[in-house]
Design a protein around this motif. Structure first.
Motif, mmCIF file in Angstrom:
data_model
loop_
_atom_site.group_PDB
_atom_site.id
_atom_site.type_symbol
_atom_site.label_atom_id
_atom_site.label_comp_id
_atom_site.label_asym_id
_atom_site.label_seq_id
_atom_site.Cartn_x
_atom_site.Cartn_y
_atom_site.Cartn_z
ATOM 1 N N LEU A 52 67.269 6.972 45.411
ATOM 2 C CA LEU A 52 65.815 7.225 46.429
ATOM 3 C C LEU A 52 65.805 5.279 45.997
ATOM 4 O O LEU A 52 65.158 5.155 45.084
ATOM 5 N N GLN A 53 65.541 4.811 47.483
ATOM 6 C CA GLN A 53 64.929 3.508 46.901
ATOM 7 C C GLN A 53 63.766 3.679 48.672
ATOM 8 O O GLN A 53 63.679 2.732 48.845
ATOM 9 N N LEU A 54 62.494 4.502 47.413
ATOM 10 C CA LEU A 54 61.240 4.443 48.202
ATOM 11 C C LEU A 54 61.131 3.712 47.950
ATOM 12 O O LEU A 54 59.680 3.320 48.952
ATOM 13 N N GLY A 55 61.162 2.462 47.541
ATOM 14 C CA GLY A 55 59.803 1.278 47.826
ATOM 15 C C GLY A 55 60.717 0.627 49.303
ATOM 16 O O GLY A 55 59.664 -1.475 48.837
ATOM 17 N N ASN A 56 61.459 0.891 49.185
ATOM 18 C CA ASN A 56 62.382 -0.467 50.623
ATOM 19 C C ASN A 56 61.345 -0.005 52.034
ATOM 20 O O ASN A 56 61.724 1.185 52.651
ATOM 21 N N SER A 57 60.844 -0.646 52.736
ATOM 22 C CA SER A 57 59.862 -0.138 54.369
ATOM 23 C C SER A 57 61.311 0.467 54.807
ATOM 24 O O SER A 57 60.745 1.253 56.161
ATOM 25 N N ASN A 58 62.246 0.255 54.772
ATOM 26 C CA ASN A 58 63.582 0.113 55.900
ATOM 27 C C ASN A 58 63.843 1.496 55.752
ATOM 28 O O ASN A 58 64.344 1.950 57.144
ATOM 29 N N ASN A 59 63.602 2.441 54.403
ATOM 30 C CA ASN A 59 63.945 3.683 54.398
ATOM 31 C C ASN A 59 63.320 4.416 54.781
ATOM 32 O O ASN A 59 63.052 5.604 55.114
#
Length: 96
Positions: free
Chosen positions: A4-11
């Motif tokens: 999970l890349q929760l810090g990526n706003s594109n997600n």
């Protein structure tokens, strides 16, 4: 394994955005009484397993607020039970 890349706003995607203010009633002798905000129902179908909720408020001077609200997930079953077709799947409290 899923990463999970929760810090990526594109997600992330905004599904619902709403501003709701509590009502202040003047009290006899001065000051105000806050009327609680009633339950808010958002009719949206989600196909995700992570939901982020943001709550913000202006905390009055001299007060400490930690509780932000209550969240629950409900689905319509189509079956009536006690005059309700809703099934509550999950519930939880929101804290600051």
């Amino acid at each position: 394994m899923r990463e999970l890349q929760l810090g990526n706003s594109n997600n992330w995607e905004i599904i619902h955005n709403e501003n709701i203010s509590a009502i202040l009633l003047p009290k006899v002798g001065g000051g105000y009484k806050t009327v609680p905000i009633p339950e808010i129902s958002i009719a949206v179908l989600l196909n995700v397993f992570i939901v982020a909720v943001r709550v913000s408020t202006v905390v009055p001077e001299g007060s400490t607020w930690k509780f932000a609200g209550h969240i629950k997930q409900s689905v319509s079953t189509g079956l009536a039970f006690d005059n309700s077709q809703m099934l509550v799947l999950t519930e939880g409290n929101l804290y600051f």
